[in-house]
Scaffold this motif. Structure first.
Motif, PDB file in Angstrom:
ATOM      1  N   ALA A 219       0.816  -1.208   0.000  1.00  0.00           N
ATOM      2  CA  ALA A 219       0.000   0.000   0.000  1.00  0.00           C
ATOM      3  C   ALA A 219       0.853   1.263   0.000  1.00  0.00           C
ATOM      4  O   ALA A 219       0.432   2.289  -0.498  1.00  0.00           O
TER       5      ALA A 219
ATOM      6  N   ILE B 122      -7.492   6.028   1.553  1.00  0.00           N
ATOM      7  CA  ILE B 122      -7.859   5.161   0.432  1.00  0.00           C
ATOM      8  C   ILE B 122      -9.098   5.757  -0.223  1.00  0.00           C
ATOM      9  O   ILE B 122     -10.117   5.956   0.428  1.00  0.00           O
TER      10      ILE B 122
ATOM     11  N   LYS C 274     -12.156   4.401  -5.516  1.00  0.00           N
ATOM     12  CA  LYS C 274     -11.656   3.653  -6.669  1.00  0.00           C
ATOM     13  C   LYS C 274     -10.619   2.624  -6.236  1.00  0.00           C
ATOM     14  O   LYS C 274     -10.654   1.462  -6.667  1.00  0.00           O
ATOM     15  N   ASP C 275      -9.682   3.031  -5.381  1.00  0.00           N
ATOM     16  CA  ASP C 275      -8.657   2.106  -4.895  1.00  0.00           C
ATOM     17  C   ASP C 275      -9.265   1.010  -4.029  1.00  0.00           C
ATOM     18  O   ASP C 275      -8.851  -0.143  -4.078  1.00  0.00           O
TER      19      ASP C 275
ATOM     20  N   ASP D 126     -10.848  -1.476  -6.291  1.00  0.00           N
ATOM     21  CA  ASP D 126      -9.805  -2.277  -6.928  1.00  0.00           C
ATOM     22  C   ASP D 126      -9.292  -3.366  -5.994  1.00  0.00           C
ATOM     23  O   ASP D 126      -9.044  -4.496  -6.421  1.00  0.00           O
ATOM     24  N   ARG D 127      -9.129  -3.047  -4.724  1.00  0.00           N
ATOM     25  CA  ARG D 127      -8.672  -4.042  -3.760  1.00  0.00           C
ATOM     26  C   ARG D 127      -9.702  -5.158  -3.582  1.00  0.00           C
ATOM     27  O   ARG D 127      -9.357  -6.329  -3.503  1.00  0.00           O
TER      28      ARG D 127
END
Length: 123
Positions: free
Chosen positions: A28, A34, A37-38, A41-42
């Protein structure tokens, strides 16, 4: 004036589903916030689902969590932990909540084996 180019990260194969949470947290970096979008994605990496199918589920989950916290409800969510609202303050732009999160699973460590540091008779 010559400018140095920063190297782009190399894309690799997605990690094994069992290793994904550890790899994501370890890679990270220094980011403290965070973005949605991130976060999505995770979740896509961990779940193995497709982004268009995962996004509405994540957004609905976050909405339910936010509504429950705003209502002052305590929650026990085993992977996350126990969440309790300590204080609420109404501001002009919305409510500010102070929450207490107790992570029971993350704090547990395995007991060291009593014989782990002792060599066997033949060693």
């Amino acid at each position: 004036m010559i400018q140095e180019k920063t190297p782009r990260p190399v894309k690799s194969a997605p990690p094994d589903k069992n290793d994904a949470p550890v790899d994501i947290i370890a890679n990270a970096g220094p980011a403290l916030t965070i973005k949605l979008k991130d976060f999505i994605d995770r979740v896509v990496l961990i779940s193995g689902g497709k982004k268009p199918g995962v996004r509405p589920v994540v957004e609905a989950t976050l909405r339910v969590l936010g509504d429950a916290l705003e209502a002052g409800e305590s929650m026990v969510l085993p992977p996350l932990g126990r969440i309790k609202v300590n204080r609420t303050k109404d501001t002009g732009s919305g409510a500010m909540l102070t929450v207490k999160l107790k992570r029971t699973g993350a704090a547990k460590t395995a007991k060291p084996d009593a014989d782990a540091g002792i060599a066997a008779d033949g060693e």
